[in-house]
Scaffold this motif. Sequence first.
Motif, short mmCIF file in Angstrom:
data_model
loop_
_atom_site.label_atom_id
_atom_site.label_comp_id
_atom_site.label_asym_id
_atom_site.label_seq_id
_atom_site.Cartn_x
_atom_site.Cartn_y
_atom_site.Cartn_z
N VAL A 57 38.13 41.62 38.69
CA VAL A 57 37.64 41.28 38.32
C VAL A 57 35.70 40.32 38.94
O VAL A 57 36.29 40.12 40.07
CB VAL A 57 36.72 41.05 37.11
N ALA A 58 35.40 41.44 39.55
CA ALA A 58 33.87 41.03 40.73
C ALA A 58 32.91 39.93 39.99
O ALA A 58 32.47 40.64 38.86
CB ALA A 58 32.91 42.20 40.62
N ALA A 59 33.07 39.09 40.50
CA ALA A 59 31.42 37.93 39.60
C ALA A 59 30.12 38.23 40.15
O ALA A 59 29.54 37.49 39.23
CB ALA A 59 32.53 36.49 40.75
N HIS A 60 30.46 39.22 41.12
CA HIS A 60 28.86 39.64 41.91
C HIS A 60 28.92 41.22 42.66
O HIS A 60 30.24 41.19 42.58
CB HIS A 60 28.43 38.27 42.24
N GLY A 61 27.97 41.85 42.86
CA GLY A 61 28.09 42.99 43.03
C GLY A 61 28.36 42.37 44.37
O GLY A 61 28.10 41.73 44.97
N GLY A 62 29.19 43.61 45.25
CA GLY A 62 29.69 43.63 46.17
C GLY A 62 30.74 42.11 46.34
O GLY A 62 31.01 42.21 48.29
N ALA A 63 31.82 41.39 45.65
CA ALA A 63 33.10 41.53 45.57
C ALA A 63 33.47 41.44 46.49
O ALA A 63 34.33 40.78 47.68
CB ALA A 63 32.69 40.70 44.72
N GLY A 64 34.11 43.29 46.84
CA GLY A 64 35.59 43.77 47.18
C GLY A 64 36.15 44.13 46.12
O GLY A 64 37.49 44.43 46.72
N THR A 65 35.85 44.14 45.30
CA THR A 65 37.24 44.61 44.47
C THR A 65 37.92 45.65 44.24
O THR A 65 38.72 45.55 44.32
CB THR A 65 36.41 44.38 42.79
N THR A 66 37.25 47.17 44.69
CA THR A 66 37.63 48.14 44.76
C THR A 66 38.40 48.23 46.12
O THR A 66 39.75 48.75 45.83
CB THR A 66 36.53 48.72 44.92
N THR A 67 37.81 47.37 46.96
CA THR A 67 38.50 47.53 48.41
C THR A 67 39.65 46.22 48.03
O THR A 67 41.49 47.40 48.62
CB THR A 67 37.97 46.99 49.51
N TRP A 68 39.55 45.76 47.71
CA TRP A 68 40.75 45.15 47.16
C TRP A 68 42.39 45.40 46.75
O TRP A 68 43.06 44.57 46.60
CB TRP A 68 41.04 43.07 47.47
N SER A 69 41.19 46.32 45.42
CA SER A 69 41.75 46.53 44.45
C SER A 69 43.51 47.42 45.19
O SER A 69 44.16 47.54 44.68
CB SER A 69 41.78 46.72 43.45
N HIS A 70 43.00 48.47 46.02
CA HIS A 70 43.38 49.14 46.43
C HIS A 70 44.63 48.76 47.48
O HIS A 70 45.02 48.94 47.61
CB HIS A 70 42.42 50.14 47.67
N ILE A 71 44.82 47.81 48.02
CA ILE A 71 45.29 46.90 49.07
C ILE A 71 46.03 46.71 48.45
O ILE A 71 47.20 46.66 49.23
CB ILE A 71 44.51 45.97 50.30
N LEU A 72 46.12 45.47 47.37
CA LEU A 72 46.86 44.77 46.58
C LEU A 72 47.70 45.73 45.41
O LEU A 72 48.37 44.81 44.50
CB LEU A 72 46.08 43.73 45.51
N GLY A 73 47.59 47.00 44.82
CA GLY A 73 47.94 47.95 43.87
C GLY A 73 47.77 47.32 42.53
O GLY A 73 48.83 47.19 41.65
#
Length: 196
Positions: A57-73
């Motif tokens: 979950v993102a603490a703020h906009g642009g935190a990178g959750t979409t990118t890192w959720s794809h990387i980590l599964g």
Amino acid sequence: METSQDANPWLEAARSVPAPPVPEVNRSAPDSPVQGSPLQDAPAVEVASEQTRAVLVAAHGGAGTTTWSHILGAVDGGNVESWVSEREPGDIPAVLALRASVEGINTTKSLLAQYGVDAFAAALVIPAAPGKLPRRIASELRILGGAISVIHAPWVPALLLKRAAHAASSDLSPKELTKLTTMLANQGIQTQGETT
């Protein structure tokens, strides 16, 4: 000047706020199949569910959750407010993602004070730039680590050249991926990007 964790009002506030209540999930098996039905003799099949994977979950906009959720599964949980209001009852471990910046750290402190430190399994710190962290950021992250487990993601220059939805575990070296998933696993956070 040495900073004591006891001297931080946000940390004390975060410790005093209980985690949002999560109703217990009925984990009992479905009703038994009718005698003589084809389901009665069928072997039990375990179904992999998203509830076994961590949610970022993102603490703020642009935190990178979409990118890192794809990387980590992991599951991309969006922002904290929508995750808290829309989540299904269960035991999905939430990882709070933030950028290694003053804004990212301050927003994370506010969220910990609002929802309580027990609402999150860990904080995943996404680098804002390559190289060594500025002294102030490193100091603030050490203080944040007094309230919640802080896990640092590596700087990956190739991620600047692709869309978040196209990120994959192959963007990290096997060594980086193993190190990151091991740190998450040590906090009880399961990802599908784990390597053995």
